[in-house]
Design a protein around this motif. Structure first.
Motif, PDB file in Angstrom:
ATOM      1  N   ALA A 232      -8.591  -6.080  -3.409  1.00  0.00           N
ATOM      2  CA  ALA A 232      -8.115  -5.589  -2.115  1.00  0.00           C
ATOM      3  C   ALA A 232      -7.299  -4.305  -2.242  1.00  0.00           C
ATOM      4  O   ALA A 232      -6.756  -3.823  -1.238  1.00  0.00           O
ATOM      5  N   GLU A 233      -7.230  -3.752  -3.447  1.00  0.00           N
ATOM      6  CA  GLU A 233      -6.476  -2.517  -3.707  1.00  0.00           C
ATOM      7  C   GLU A 233      -5.043  -2.613  -3.168  1.00  0.00           C
ATOM      8  O   GLU A 233      -4.548  -1.728  -2.474  1.00  0.00           O
ATOM      9  N   SER A 234      -4.400  -3.748  -3.507  1.00  0.00           N
ATOM     10  CA  SER A 234      -3.010  -4.031  -3.141  1.00  0.00           C
ATOM     11  C   SER A 234      -2.798  -4.225  -1.641  1.00  0.00           C
ATOM     12  O   SER A 234      -1.657  -4.196  -1.165  1.00  0.00           O
ATOM     13  N   MET A 235      -3.895  -4.413  -0.893  1.00  0.00           N
ATOM     14  CA  MET A 235      -3.785  -4.557   0.558  1.00  0.00           C
ATOM     15  C   MET A 235      -4.275  -5.928   1.031  1.00  0.00           C
ATOM     16  O   MET A 235      -4.703  -6.085   2.166  1.00  0.00           O
ATOM     17  N   TYR A 236      -4.219  -6.932   0.161  1.00  0.00           N
ATOM     18  CA  TYR A 236      -4.643  -8.276   0.577  1.00  0.00           C
ATOM     19  C   TYR A 236      -3.774  -8.778   1.714  1.00  0.00           C
ATOM     20  O   TYR A 236      -4.251  -9.373   2.668  1.00  0.00           O
ATOM     21  N   ASN A 237      -2.469  -8.551   1.581  1.00  0.00           N
ATOM     22  CA  ASN A 237      -1.541  -8.812   2.687  1.00  0.00           C
ATOM     23  C   ASN A 237      -0.755  -7.529   2.913  1.00  0.00           C
ATOM     24  O   ASN A 237      -0.966  -6.522   2.213  1.00  0.00           O
ATOM     25  N   THR A 238       0.140  -7.529   3.876  1.00  0.00           N
ATOM     26  CA  THR A 238       0.904  -6.316   4.151  1.00  0.00           C
ATOM     27  C   THR A 238       1.812  -5.997   2.963  1.00  0.00           C
ATOM     28  O   THR A 238       2.688  -6.793   2.626  1.00  0.00           O
ATOM     29  N   PRO A 239       1.625  -4.861   2.335  1.00  0.00           N
ATOM     30  CA  PRO A 239       2.446  -4.505   1.180  1.00  0.00           C
ATOM     31  C   PRO A 239       3.810  -3.980   1.639  1.00  0.00           C
ATOM     32  O   PRO A 239       4.025  -3.746   2.835  1.00  0.00           O
ATOM     33  N   PRO A 240       4.743  -3.771   0.711  1.00  0.00           N
ATOM     34  CA  PRO A 240       6.057  -3.215   1.061  1.00  0.00           C
ATOM     35  C   PRO A 240       5.920  -1.717   1.339  1.00  0.00           C
ATOM     36  O   PRO A 240       6.213  -0.870   0.498  1.00  0.00           O
ATOM     37  N   THR A 241       5.468  -1.388   2.532  1.00  0.00           N
ATOM     38  CA  THR A 241       5.021  -0.031   2.835  1.00  0.00           C
ATOM     39  C   THR A 241       6.104   1.026   2.633  1.00  0.00           C
ATOM     40  O   THR A 241       5.848   2.075   2.043  1.00  0.00           O
ATOM     41  N   TYR A 242       7.299   0.773   3.148  1.00  0.00           N
ATOM     42  CA  TYR A 242       8.330   1.810   3.039  1.00  0.00           C
ATOM     43  C   TYR A 242       8.775   1.989   1.591  1.00  0.00           C
ATOM     44  O   TYR A 242       9.055   3.113   1.150  1.00  0.00           O
ATOM     45  N   SER A 243       8.824   0.910   0.830  1.00  0.00           N
ATOM     46  CA  SER A 243       9.181   1.015  -0.588  1.00  0.00           C
ATOM     47  C   SER A 243       8.139   1.814  -1.359  1.00  0.00           C
ATOM     48  O   SER A 243       8.475   2.581  -2.269  1.00  0.00           O
ATOM     49  N   ILE A 244       6.874   1.637  -1.001  1.00  0.00           N
ATOM     50  CA  ILE A 244       5.807   2.421  -1.642  1.00  0.00           C
ATOM     51  C   ILE A 244       5.958   3.897  -1.293  1.00  0.00           C
ATOM     52  O   ILE A 244       5.800   4.779  -2.150  1.00  0.00           O
ATOM     53  N   TYR A 245       6.276   4.178  -0.042  1.00  0.00           N
ATOM     54  CA  TYR A 245       6.493   5.563   0.400  1.00  0.00           C
ATOM     55  C   TYR A 245       7.626   6.217  -0.381  1.00  0.00           C
ATOM     56  O   TYR A 245       7.482   7.331  -0.891  1.00  0.00           O
ATOM     57  N   ILE A 246       8.766   5.526  -0.509  1.00  0.00           N
ATOM     58  CA  ILE A 246       9.891   6.095  -1.259  1.00  0.00           C
ATOM     59  C   ILE A 246       9.521   6.259  -2.725  1.00  0.00           C
ATOM     60  O   ILE A 246       9.846   7.281  -3.356  1.00  0.00           O
ATOM     61  N   ALA A 247       8.826   5.282  -3.299  1.00  0.00           N
ATOM     62  CA  ALA A 247       8.367   5.412  -4.684  1.00  0.00           C
ATOM     63  C   ALA A 247       7.513   6.660  -4.847  1.00  0.00           C
ATOM     64  O   ALA A 247       7.645   7.407  -5.825  1.00  0.00           O
ATOM     65  N   GLY A 248       6.639   6.899  -3.874  1.00  0.00           N
ATOM     66  CA  GLY A 248       5.805   8.096  -3.926  1.00  0.00           C
ATOM     67  C   GLY A 248       6.631   9.371  -3.920  1.00  0.00           C
ATOM     68  O   GLY A 248       6.319  10.330  -4.648  1.00  0.00           O
ATOM     69  N   LEU A 249       7.699   9.397  -3.136  1.00  0.00           N
ATOM     70  CA  LEU A 249       8.585  10.572  -3.132  1.00  0.00           C
ATOM     71  C   LEU A 249       9.286  10.730  -4.474  1.00  0.00           C
ATOM     72  O   LEU A 249       9.480  11.859  -4.959  1.00  0.00           O
TER      73      LEU A 249
END
Length: 360
Positions: A232-249
């Motif tokens: 599911a490319e880490s999208m099987y359930n709702t991932p920690p979206t904002y944490s992923i965004y900050i990690a990306g920054l």
């Protein structure tokens, strides 16, 4: 109000530049008219954010194509259970190295699912060193070998990568991931909670080799099966979206500032500043074997524990917070992850000298 030097072990300090960018984008991300926190995890905007974060992490760590990168939840503590569930693969026994509190928790969890062979332990010296591999009692038939690269509480860090032959090497890198160069191809699986060197709490990163996915016996429940999340490319359930965004920054910040190699040089400089000073005084003491001292977490005690509260009060007055050591070891602990500037460590050393002069 000016920002403090935050020496917390986690959740830890983040690059100010990242925080300011996130603040600017909070209400309206790139003209989308919405915050990242409001985005559908399956919408094109967030899918792009997640894809860029993975690509940047792969570049920073040199992750080979035959490894999957997962953005999960549950912290390293959930991985203590997911790893044996997925990687025992009917073999029954796994090898673990016992170097402190986090290794202890991983061992305890693994014993629920199979036999644990503790191949080496530092308990004989109160977990103040990393056992040399020459003394490890490895099982060539083990499903995997697990070790904790950096013990956040005890301040012990492996300065080398174990050699385990054909047996997959599994590593908890929660507190030193992206702080030094490593060869990912030497590992079967790497995992890390994000709240120390990567971003806010809530995100866990798993880097797993293809051949270790989908081999669990018996097949785990879907949420505990790496194959579920890979498919599911880490999208099987709702991932920690904002944490992923900050990690990306943070990944972008790392790339802009020279990548992992530059961070490693800075981390060597910072830790050397503190350890060099500790080596000149008997007012403070670091118990860790010098060859195994962590670049990320530096525990130290004062000559007289009755001075601890005064030390912490003075530090706070000078804009330095979260220096109190873990309750299991006492004293102080300075966590100096990637985002801690050299200036923060210099300020701490200057204060330690001042405190020693007035209380020694």
């Amino acid at each position: 109000m000016s920002r403090v030097f935050n020496f917390s072990a986690g959740p830890a300090t983040l690059p100010e530049e990242v925080l300011r960018q996130a603040a600017e984008e909070m209400v309206d991300w790139h003209g989308s008219g919405q915050s990242v926190m409001e985005m559908s995890h399956r919408g094109k905007e967030f899918m792009g954010i997640a894809a860029a974060a993975e690509a940047d992490l792969r570049e920073l760590m040199g992750i080979p194509a035959n490894y999957k990168v997962l953005f999960l939840q549950g912290g390293a503590s959930l991985q203590f259970e997911m790893i044996p569930i997925n990687l025992l693969r009917g073999k029954g026994t796994a090898d673990y190295v016992h170097t402190g509190e986090w290794a202890k928790k991983a061992i305890k969890a693994a014993r629920i699912f199979g036999n644990v062979n503790v191949v080496a332990s530092a308990e004989d010296k109160a977990f103040t060193y990393a056992p040399a591999q020459a003394g490890w009692k490895l099982d060539k038939n083990a499903a995997y070998v697990h070790y904790t690269a950096n013990e956040t509480i005890g301040g012990v860090e492996f300065q080398w990568t174990p050699e385990t032959g054909d047996v997959p090497l599994v590593c908890d890198m929660s507190s030193n991931i992206l702080s030094r160069a490593i060869d990912v191809s030497k590992y079967g699986l790497i995992y890390a909670g994000a709240q120390k060197n990567i971003g806010p709490a809530g995100l866990t990163i798993v880097i797993v080799r293809d051949d270790l996915v989908g081999k669990a016996q018996p097949t785990p429940p879907p949420m505990l099966d790496y194959k579920t999340h890979v498919d599911a490319e880490s999208m099987y359930n709702t991932p920690p979206t904002y944490s992923i965004y900050i990690a990306g920054l943070v990944f972008q910040w790392l790339k802009k500032n020279g990548g992992v190699a530059a961070m490693e040089r800075k981390n060597v400089e910072k830790s050397k500043l503190l350890y060099d000073y500790l080596g000149t005084t008997d007012f403070y003491r670091n118990p860790v074997n010098p060859a195994d001292r962590s670049r990320m977490n530096v525990p130290f005690t004062l000559k007289d524990a009755a001075l601890d509260e005064a030390f912490l009060k003075g530090a706070k007055e000078r804009g330095m917070t979260q220096l109190k050591g873990h309750r299991s070891v006492g004293g102080m602990r300075a966590s100096i992850y990637n985002a801690m500037p050299v200036a923060g460590v210099k300020a701490l050393v200057d204060y330690m000298r001042e405190f020693e002069k007035s209380h020694g």
